[in-house]
Design a protein around this motif. Sequence first.
Motif, short mmCIF file in Angstrom:
data_model
loop_
_atom_site.label_atom_id
_atom_site.label_comp_id
_atom_site.label_asym_id
_atom_site.label_seq_id
_atom_site.Cartn_x
_atom_site.Cartn_y
_atom_site.Cartn_z
N ASN A 117 0.83 -1.21 0.00
CA ASN A 117 0.00 0.00 0.00
C ASN A 117 0.86 1.26 0.00
O ASN A 117 0.57 2.22 -0.71
CB ASN A 117 -0.92 0.01 1.22
CG ASN A 117 -1.84 -1.18 1.24
OD1 ASN A 117 -2.15 -1.76 0.21
ND2 ASN A 117 -2.27 -1.56 2.43
N VAL A 118 1.91 1.23 0.80
CA VAL A 118 2.80 2.39 0.88
C VAL A 118 3.56 2.56 -0.43
O VAL A 118 3.71 3.68 -0.92
CB VAL A 118 3.76 2.26 2.09
CG1 VAL A 118 4.80 3.36 2.08
CG2 VAL A 118 2.97 2.27 3.38
N LEU A 119 3.99 1.47 -1.03
CA LEU A 119 4.68 1.54 -2.31
C LEU A 119 3.76 2.09 -3.40
O LEU A 119 4.16 2.94 -4.20
CB LEU A 119 5.23 0.16 -2.72
CG LEU A 119 6.02 0.10 -4.01
CD1 LEU A 119 7.26 0.98 -3.91
CD2 LEU A 119 6.40 -1.33 -4.33
N PHE A 120 2.52 1.63 -3.41
CA PHE A 120 1.53 2.14 -4.37
C PHE A 120 1.30 3.63 -4.15
O PHE A 120 1.19 4.41 -5.10
CB PHE A 120 0.23 1.34 -4.22
CG PHE A 120 -0.78 1.60 -5.28
CD1 PHE A 120 -0.51 1.29 -6.61
CD2 PHE A 120 -2.01 2.15 -4.96
CE1 PHE A 120 -1.45 1.54 -7.60
CE2 PHE A 120 -2.95 2.41 -5.94
CZ PHE A 120 -2.67 2.10 -7.26
N HIS A 121 1.24 4.05 -2.90
CA HIS A 121 1.08 5.46 -2.54
C HIS A 121 2.25 6.28 -3.07
O HIS A 121 2.05 7.34 -3.67
CB HIS A 121 0.96 5.59 -1.01
CG HIS A 121 1.07 6.97 -0.49
ND1 HIS A 121 0.07 7.90 -0.60
CD2 HIS A 121 2.09 7.60 0.16
CE1 HIS A 121 0.44 9.03 -0.04
NE2 HIS A 121 1.67 8.88 0.43
N LEU A 160 -4.70 12.57 -5.78
CA LEU A 160 -5.86 12.21 -4.95
C LEU A 160 -6.01 10.70 -4.84
O LEU A 160 -6.37 10.18 -3.77
CB LEU A 160 -7.13 12.84 -5.51
CG LEU A 160 -7.25 14.36 -5.34
CD1 LEU A 160 -8.52 14.87 -6.00
CD2 LEU A 160 -7.19 14.76 -3.89
N ALA A 161 -5.73 9.98 -5.91
CA ALA A 161 -5.80 8.51 -5.86
C ALA A 161 -4.75 7.95 -4.89
O ALA A 161 -5.02 7.01 -4.15
CB ALA A 161 -5.60 7.91 -7.25
N GLY A 162 -3.57 8.54 -4.89
CA GLY A 162 -2.53 8.11 -3.95
C GLY A 162 -2.92 8.36 -2.51
O GLY A 162 -2.65 7.56 -1.62
N LEU A 179 2.07 6.54 -6.98
CA LEU A 179 1.02 7.45 -7.45
C LEU A 179 1.35 8.91 -7.14
O LEU A 179 1.15 9.80 -7.97
CB LEU A 179 -0.33 7.09 -6.83
CG LEU A 179 -1.04 5.89 -7.44
CD1 LEU A 179 -2.33 5.59 -6.68
CD2 LEU A 179 -1.35 6.13 -8.90
N MET A 180 1.86 9.16 -5.94
CA MET A 180 2.20 10.53 -5.57
C MET A 180 3.35 11.05 -6.43
O MET A 180 3.30 12.19 -6.90
CB MET A 180 2.58 10.61 -4.09
CG MET A 180 1.42 10.44 -3.17
SD MET A 180 0.22 11.75 -3.45
CE MET A 180 -0.78 11.57 -2.02
N ALA A 181 4.37 10.26 -6.63
CA ALA A 181 5.51 10.69 -7.45
C ALA A 181 5.08 10.97 -8.88
O ALA A 181 5.45 12.00 -9.46
CB ALA A 181 6.62 9.65 -7.41
#
Length: 131
Positions: free
Chosen positions: A4-8, A50-52, A11-13
């Motif tokens: 989850n943190v990796l996906f975050h 926002l998705a992140g 997406l944020m980057a």
Amino acid sequence: MTQNVLFHIILMALGIVVLLGAGFVGKTDKGGKKLSTHKALAGIGVILVLAGAIGLVVTRALIPTLPHFYIAVVAIVFMLLTLIGGLLYVKAVPAKKAALRKSHRFDAMIFFGLAGLAAIFGIITLLAMRR
């Protein structure tokens, strides 16, 4: 939680890079010829950011006690203010455009500064969690 943190982070980057691209297009555009490109990139970047953020809430990997969280919330507020200011600029009468453009650009600068600060605190938090 690691996925989850990796996906975050991804997406944020991606969202920040796309928003930086939108800012570059907007800054170098003379006469509004690339306004549709600027708006499209900004829209995609906002959706990615926002998705992140929403991804962490949905997966319950959110830790709202960290400085990273509070800085990121304020950054997202400024991101949305930048978006609203840009939309208002397009629809504004010519007498109001100069003030709206200045506000739009200032909000964007604050957003990018806060996003950078949030990323630094996020990295510090991630490194502390790994120990």
